[in-house]
Design a protein around this motif. Structure first.
Motif, PDB file in Angstrom:
ATOM      1  N   VAL A 199      41.083  52.028  43.748  1.00 15.04           N
ATOM      2  CA  VAL A 199      41.206  50.926  44.702  1.00 15.04           C
ATOM      3  C   VAL A 199      40.584  51.328  46.038  1.00 15.04           C
ATOM      4  O   VAL A 199      39.824  50.563  46.645  1.00 15.04           O
ATOM      5  CB  VAL A 199      42.688  50.518  44.855  1.00 15.04           C
ATOM      6  CG1 VAL A 199      42.848  49.513  45.979  1.00 15.04           C
ATOM      7  CG2 VAL A 199      43.214  49.940  43.549  1.00 15.04           C
ATOM      8  N   ILE A 200      40.880  52.562  46.463  1.00 16.44           N
ATOM      9  CA  ILE A 200      40.318  53.037  47.732  1.00 16.44           C
ATOM     10  C   ILE A 200      38.786  53.073  47.662  1.00 16.44           C
ATOM     11  O   ILE A 200      38.092  52.613  48.559  1.00 16.44           O
ATOM     12  CB  ILE A 200      40.881  54.438  48.083  1.00 16.44           C
ATOM     13  CG1 ILE A 200      42.349  54.299  48.481  1.00 16.44           C
ATOM     14  CG2 ILE A 200      40.086  55.085  49.209  1.00 16.44           C
ATOM     15  CD1 ILE A 200      43.071  55.616  48.631  1.00 16.44           C
ATOM     16  N   PHE A 201      38.272  53.599  46.540  1.00 15.46           N
ATOM     17  CA  PHE A 201      36.813  53.680  46.368  1.00 15.46           C
ATOM     18  C   PHE A 201      36.187  52.288  46.427  1.00 15.46           C
ATOM     19  O   PHE A 201      35.190  52.074  47.099  1.00 15.46           O
ATOM     20  CB  PHE A 201      36.500  54.366  45.036  1.00 15.46           C
ATOM     21  CG  PHE A 201      35.054  54.324  44.639  1.00 15.46           C
ATOM     22  CD1 PHE A 201      34.127  55.083  45.326  1.00 15.46           C
ATOM     23  CD2 PHE A 201      34.627  53.528  43.590  1.00 15.46           C
ATOM     24  CE1 PHE A 201      32.780  55.044  44.974  1.00 15.46           C
ATOM     25  CE2 PHE A 201      33.288  53.484  43.235  1.00 15.46           C
ATOM     26  CZ  PHE A 201      32.369  54.240  43.928  1.00 15.46           C
ATOM     27  N   LEU A 233      33.961  35.082  33.257  1.00 16.56           N
ATOM     28  CA  LEU A 233      33.989  36.526  33.011  1.00 16.56           C
ATOM     29  C   LEU A 233      35.270  37.171  33.549  1.00 16.56           C
ATOM     30  O   LEU A 233      35.574  38.302  33.215  1.00 16.56           O
ATOM     31  CB  LEU A 233      32.766  37.200  33.644  1.00 16.56           C
ATOM     32  CG  LEU A 233      31.473  37.079  32.838  1.00 16.56           C
ATOM     33  CD1 LEU A 233      30.326  37.733  33.573  1.00 16.56           C
ATOM     34  CD2 LEU A 233      31.636  37.703  31.454  1.00 16.56           C
ATOM     35  N   THR A 234      36.006  36.453  34.388  1.00 11.96           N
ATOM     36  CA  THR A 234      37.286  36.983  34.863  1.00 11.96           C
ATOM     37  C   THR A 234      38.392  36.734  33.842  1.00 11.96           C
ATOM     38  O   THR A 234      39.371  37.465  33.792  1.00 11.96           O
ATOM     39  CB  THR A 234      37.664  36.318  36.207  1.00 11.96           C
ATOM     40  OG1 THR A 234      36.546  36.415  37.057  1.00 11.96           O
ATOM     41  CG2 THR A 234      38.843  36.994  36.849  1.00 11.96           C
ATOM     42  N   ILE A 235      38.199  35.690  33.031  1.00  8.97           N
ATOM     43  CA  ILE A 235      39.255  35.318  32.073  1.00  8.97           C
ATOM     44  C   ILE A 235      39.654  36.457  31.125  1.00  8.97           C
ATOM     45  O   ILE A 235      40.840  36.694  30.931  1.00  8.97           O
ATOM     46  CB  ILE A 235      38.863  34.030  31.313  1.00  8.97           C
ATOM     47  CG1 ILE A 235      38.961  32.860  32.300  1.00  8.97           C
ATOM     48  CG2 ILE A 235      39.766  33.786  30.117  1.00  8.97           C
ATOM     49  CD1 ILE A 235      38.699  31.521  31.689  1.00  8.97           C
ATOM     50  N   THR A 239      45.800  45.229  39.054  1.00 13.67           N
ATOM     51  CA  THR A 239      45.517  45.959  40.302  1.00 13.67           C
ATOM     52  C   THR A 239      44.024  46.237  40.410  1.00 13.67           C
ATOM     53  O   THR A 239      43.412  46.062  41.456  1.00 13.67           O
ATOM     54  CB  THR A 239      46.273  47.302  40.301  1.00 13.67           C
ATOM     55  OG1 THR A 239      47.592  47.079  39.849  1.00 13.67           O
ATOM     56  CG2 THR A 239      46.304  47.915  41.677  1.00 13.67           C
ATOM     57  N   GLN A 240      43.450  46.663  39.268  1.00 13.57           N
ATOM     58  CA  GLN A 240      42.047  47.017  39.253  1.00 13.57           C
ATOM     59  C   GLN A 240      41.174  45.788  39.460  1.00 13.57           C
ATOM     60  O   GLN A 240      40.160  45.849  40.134  1.00 13.57           O
ATOM     61  CB  GLN A 240      41.751  47.689  37.911  1.00 13.57           C
ATOM     62  CG  GLN A 240      40.496  48.491  37.905  1.00 13.57           C
ATOM     63  CD  GLN A 240      40.364  49.288  36.634  1.00 13.57           C
ATOM     64  OE1 GLN A 240      41.112  50.203  36.365  1.00 13.57           O
ATOM     65  NE2 GLN A 240      39.408  48.936  35.824  1.00 13.57           N
ATOM     66  N   LEU A 241      41.611  44.655  38.881  1.00  7.14           N
ATOM     67  CA  LEU A 241      40.841  43.406  38.986  1.00  7.14           C
ATOM     68  C   LEU A 241      40.573  43.067  40.448  1.00  7.14           C
ATOM     69  O   LEU A 241      39.455  42.734  40.832  1.00  7.14           O
ATOM     70  CB  LEU A 241      41.622  42.272  38.310  1.00  7.14           C
ATOM     71  CG  LEU A 241      41.017  40.877  38.440  1.00  7.14           C
ATOM     72  CD1 LEU A 241      39.846  40.725  37.500  1.00  7.14           C
ATOM     73  CD2 LEU A 241      42.040  39.802  38.158  1.00  7.14           C
ATOM     74  N   ALA A 298      40.375  44.998  42.873  1.00  6.96           N
ATOM     75  CA  ALA A 298      39.519  45.974  43.543  1.00  6.96           C
ATOM     76  C   ALA A 298      38.046  45.732  43.259  1.00  6.96           C
ATOM     77  O   ALA A 298      37.224  45.810  44.156  1.00  6.96           O
ATOM     78  CB  ALA A 298      39.916  47.381  43.128  1.00  6.96           C
ATOM     79  N   TYR A 299      37.665  45.422  41.993  1.00  2.46           N
ATOM     80  CA  TYR A 299      36.229  45.314  41.697  1.00  2.46           C
ATOM     81  C   TYR A 299      35.715  43.882  41.738  1.00  2.46           C
ATOM     82  O   TYR A 299      34.524  43.649  41.841  1.00  2.46           O
ATOM     83  CB  TYR A 299      35.886  45.969  40.348  1.00  2.46           C
ATOM     84  CG  TYR A 299      36.504  45.313  39.128  1.00  2.46           C
ATOM     85  CD1 TYR A 299      36.063  44.085  38.673  1.00  2.46           C
ATOM     86  CD2 TYR A 299      37.521  45.940  38.426  1.00  2.46           C
ATOM     87  CE1 TYR A 299      36.625  43.481  37.569  1.00  2.46           C
ATOM     88  CE2 TYR A 299      38.092  45.346  37.324  1.00  2.46           C
ATOM     89  CZ  TYR A 299      37.630  44.109  36.896  1.00  2.46           C
ATOM     90  OH  TYR A 299      38.196  43.521  35.811  1.00  2.46           O
ATOM     91  N   GLU A 300      36.615  42.885  41.616  1.00  5.86           N
ATOM     92  CA  GLU A 300      36.156  41.506  41.481  1.00  5.86           C
ATOM     93  C   GLU A 300      35.473  41.000  42.757  1.00  5.86           C
ATOM     94  O   GLU A 300      34.425  40.369  42.698  1.00  5.86           O
ATOM     95  CB  GLU A 300      37.341  40.616  41.092  1.00  5.86           C
ATOM     96  CG  GLU A 300      36.938  39.322  40.428  1.00  5.86           C
ATOM     97  CD  GLU A 300      36.381  39.480  39.012  1.00  5.86           C
ATOM     98  OE1 GLU A 300      36.173  40.624  38.580  1.00  5.86           O
ATOM     99  OE2 GLU A 300      36.147  38.462  38.364  1.00  5.86           O
ATOM    100  N   VAL A 301      36.064  41.307  43.908  1.00  2.12           N
ATOM    101  CA  VAL A 301      35.497  40.802  45.165  1.00  2.12           C
ATOM    102  C   VAL A 301      34.106  41.393  45.423  1.00  2.12           C
ATOM    103  O   VAL A 301      33.165  40.643  45.704  1.00  2.12           O
ATOM    104  CB  VAL A 301      36.474  41.067  46.329  1.00  2.12           C
ATOM    105  CG1 VAL A 301      35.851  40.654  47.641  1.00  2.12           C
ATOM    106  CG2 VAL A 301      37.779  40.324  46.095  1.00  2.12           C
ATOM    107  N   PRO A 302      33.917  42.726  45.288  1.00  2.00           N
ATOM    108  CA  PRO A 302      32.556  43.261  45.432  1.00  2.00           C
ATOM    109  C   PRO A 302      31.572  42.624  44.456  1.00  2.00           C
ATOM    110  O   PRO A 302      30.429  42.335  44.823  1.00  2.00           O
ATOM    111  CB  PRO A 302      32.726  44.751  45.138  1.00  2.00           C
ATOM    112  CG  PRO A 302      34.135  45.042  45.439  1.00  2.00           C
ATOM    113  CD  PRO A 302      34.905  43.794  45.161  1.00  2.00           C
ATOM    114  N   LEU A 303      32.028  42.359  43.208  1.00  2.00           N
ATOM    115  CA  LEU A 303      31.136  41.759  42.215  1.00  2.00           C
ATOM    116  C   LEU A 303      30.715  40.365  42.665  1.00  2.00           C
ATOM    117  O   LEU A 303      29.533  40.012  42.600  1.00  2.00           O
ATOM    118  CB  LEU A 303      31.839  41.699  40.854  1.00  2.00           C
ATOM    119  CG  LEU A 303      31.002  41.101  39.718  1.00  2.00           C
ATOM    120  CD1 LEU A 303      29.859  42.035  39.366  1.00  2.00           C
ATOM    121  CD2 LEU A 303      31.832  40.830  38.481  1.00  2.00           C
TER     122      LEU A 303
END
Lengths: 313, 408
Positions: free
Chosen positions: A286-288, A109-111, A137-139, A141-146
């Motif tokens: 990113v901050i959020f 799903l990251t691909i 940049t956005q990747l 930010a959200y990928e690690v929480p996911l």
């Protein structure tokens, strides 16, 4: 062999996924429109869009890397369709499964996001390149929480296989209720993955025209859009499998209906999210993600770690 | 990343009209901005000199699609002043009603556009749906949704019936309720506040120094409004507050506009209550005596200025129009400083720009060589004839043929 091909190409493979994804796009667009007090498109609009785009001319920019430019949509599509086979849908058992398929699904799903970046970068247009950098940049930010949000339920179930995880929660339904924080985190991250308001920063049309897809047209754009639609369905199925593991005991038909309802609920939640919010700026996003979403995911991880320790002892 | 130059325009989804903003970026941060005007030059001032006053009035109304009544009233005030016409009070009240309705529809339109620029399309859909109520009212009162054509030299062309006035009050009640909802949204919705506050900062001193007008200036605490400072039409009879704000940013500009909407509803209620009876027009001469006049008008976007010079014939000798956007454009460059690329559309949109109203000349700019030149009217005329002759089109033959046909 014939059965395997049928599974891959027709049901629950490519053809089913194609129809289901476009139907879900319709649901999303219609809901979005009704929430905004608009009429919204007719049911066949996503199909009509796909056919019309497919019939249009493909234009590859002169300075673009033609091979990469053409390959990226296919890569994106292939990755999301493959991910679908490892997710349990109407039964607790996925079509294929092995120990560790959870990691593979998240990876697959990251691909698409990576292909968006490469596609934008190889378009060599200014707007595409800014879109591409924003995508990446956005990747982060959200990928690690996911990842953390989806790994937390796996910790509790003590398995790395999605199917085994679903079997565990099917037997212990009460435990699924403990993953609420993870569910919310995963929803937010999926919204980011799909690049929709408030996280549609990489393709913010009023700022950078089409973002990554500025130079895309015709069949290639149709494939990208199909890949995004399928990604939405696959992402929703993943969340449904991990966080809403109920209703598997109703046979094939009943299970299928419940599965569709779960996906519908998640798609509706995502549509609601994009109706009521404005687009954030990239640094706000990113901050959020790092200050709110990641700590929430960590909290879920901590809760599940302690719980699994208590359960085992 | 090294400095990158991003072209916003002449064609760009954030701009509703062609205009070119070249933005120098370092990463996502704006370093500087360069504006180029002149894509929309239509030669309206010159065209006014070739038409009689009534025709010119209709032309001037088409300077702007949104504040059309502002331009036509501003122009006609100057003409009436030269001619020494006393416009009947009822006509002045009707002009004021249309002017305030226009402000309502312009501000609601802006609210929607601002929502769209920050990716909040729901606000766009809601604001524009409510704007339909004003548009329908305008159509009922004047016959048109835009370019109302209600003015004529010496008064207005249509009277407003008592039923229409009653309907107007009902519309105001609906809109007031909706506007209260928007005020609630603007003060509570987190993503909206995050995207608007602190963006496009224009300090009070800069706003004064750069000559900003209208809501843009009032959001930087510049207490200036032509309706109060130099009352025209029926504004001297009205009791209203000039909304100012000290946020100095795009959020402040939003609050000022929404606050002005609330004032508009009040003003229309006062106008409906006070409207006098009597004729709506006086007879105006075809030829306006020699003289000149300067007229000011508070358009929804800010102070609009018209200058008219008459020479005793039925045509004006010179018409000069300064639309509010021109006065505000200088401050945009200042607002851009230290902002992000993501803020460019909303900063430009926050002055509520109207570029076609602003453009008064074309500058030829050879992008390859950096050569620039300005053409006079005569030179442009000759250039056009020569160009067509080279394409094999000779207007001399065509003109001769046409005049022969006319004689037959």
């Amino acid at each position: 062999m014939a059965l395997a091909l049928f599974h891959l190409l027709i049901f629950p493979g490519f053809l089913f996924l194609f129809v289901f994804a476009l139907a879900m796009e319709f649901v999303d667009r219609k809901l979005y429109a009704r929430l905004q007090n608009r009429v919204g498109p007719p049911w066949f609009q996503p199909f009509a869009d796909f056919i019309k785009l497919s019939a249009k001319e493909d234009i590859v920019p002169e300075k673009a890397d033609a091979i990469m430019f053409r390959l990226m949509p296919v890569f994106a599509l292939a990755a999301v369709v493959t991910a679908f086979f490892y997710i349990p849908m109407w039964g607790p058992q996925a079509l294929f499964s092995f120990s560790g398929d959870l990691i593979v699904v998240i990876y697959l799903l990251t691909i698409p996001t990576l292909t968006f970046f490469l596609a934008g970068w190889h378009s060599t247009s200014l707007f595409s390149m800014i879109g591409a950098t924003r995508t990446l940049t956005q990747l982060f930010a959200y990928e690690v929480p996911l990842f953390m949000a989806i790994l937390a339920p796996a910790l509790l179930a003590n398995t790395w296989s999605l199917s085994a995880m679903t079997v565990f929660y099917d037997q212990h339904p009460a435990y699924a209720g403990l993953n609420v924080i993870g569910f919310i985190v995963a929803l937010i991250a999926l919204q980011g993955k799909l690049e929709r308001v408030p996280f549609d920063i990489p393709e913010a049309e009023t700022e950078i025209v089409g973002g990554t897809f500025t130079e895309y047209s015709g069949r290639l754009l149709a494939l990208f859009r199909l890949a995004i639609d399928i990604e939405a369905v696959v992402g929703a199925s993943l969340i449904a499998a991990v966080f809403l593991p109920f209703g598997f005991g109703l046979g094939a038909a009943g299970g299928f209906v419940i599965y569709v309802v779960k996906v519908l609920i998640i798609i509706a939640l995502l549509a609601l999210l994009r109706t009521v919010l404005a687009r954030l700026r990239i640094e706000q996003m990113v901050i959020f993600c790092w200050k709110v979403v990641a700590p929430a995911a960590l909290l879920q991880l901590l809760i599940n770690l302690i719980l699994s320790g208590v359960l085992r002892s | 990343m090294a400095n990158v130059k991003i072209p916003i325009g002449p064609q760009h989804p954030a701009l509703k009209e062609p205009e070119s903003f070249t933005i120098t970026l370092n990463g996502e941060t704006i370093i500087s901005m360069d504006v180029r005007l002149g894509y929309n030059h239509r030669g309206i001032e010159k065209a006014c000199e070739e038409r009689n006053y009534i025709q010119a009035m209709y032309l001037v109304e088409r300077v702007c699609g949104i504040c059309s009544h502002s331009h036509s009233t501003c122009f006609i005030q100057a003409v009436e002043e030269i001619a020494g016409l006393a416009v009947p009070p009822r006509a002045q009240y009707i002009r004021t009603i249309i002017a305030e309705l226009e402000r309502i529809h312009s501000h609601l339109l802006w609210l929607g556009v601002a929502g769209h620029e920050i990716g909040f399309d729901t606000l766009l859909m809601y604001a524009w749906r409510d704007r339909e109520a004003v548009m329908d009212t305008l159509a009922a009162l004047t016959g048109n949704r835009v370019n109302y054509g209600i003015n004529t030299i010496g008064g207005v062309r249509r009277d407003i019936s008592p039923e229409q006035l009653a309907g107007l009050l009902k519309t105001m009640d609906v809109l007031e309720e909706r506007t209260k909802y928007y005020i609630e949204v603007a003060s509570q919705e987190i993503t909206l506040i995050k995207r608007l506050s602190g963006v496009g900062y224009l300090a009070h001193e800069d706003a004064v120094k750069l000559g900003a007008v209208g809501p843009t200036a009032r959001a930087s605490a510049v207490d200036r409004d032509i309706r109060r400072d130099d009352p025209y039409i029926a504004y001297k009879d009205l009791d209203f507050k000039v909304i100012t704000d000290t946020h100095n940013d795009v959020y402040g500009r939003t609050l000022v506009r929404v606050g002005e909407l609330m004032q508009c509803y009040n003003m229309i209620r006062q106008l409906v209550a006070k409207i006098p009876d009597g004729p709506v027009t006086v007879k105006a001469p075809r030829k306006i005596p020699a003289g000149e006049a300067f007229s000011r008008y508070e358009a929804p976007r800010g102070e609009d200025v018209h200058y008219v010079k008459a020479n005793g014939t039925d045509k004006a000798e010179r018409v000069k129009i300064r639309a509010p956007t021109l006065a505000n454009l200088q401050s945009v460059a200042k607002m851009m400083e230290n902002n992000r690329l993501a803020d460019v559309p909303i900063i430009i949109a926050a002055i509520d720009p109207c570029f076609s109203c602003t453009d008064r000349m074309v500058r030829i700019h050879d992008a390859g060589h950096g050569r620039q030149e300005t053409l006079s009217w005569q030179a442009l005329h000759t250039y056009s004839l020569d160009w067509h002759r080279k394409q094999g089109i000779d207007f001399k033959a065509l003109n001769a043929k046409l005049s022969r046909r006319m004689k037959l």
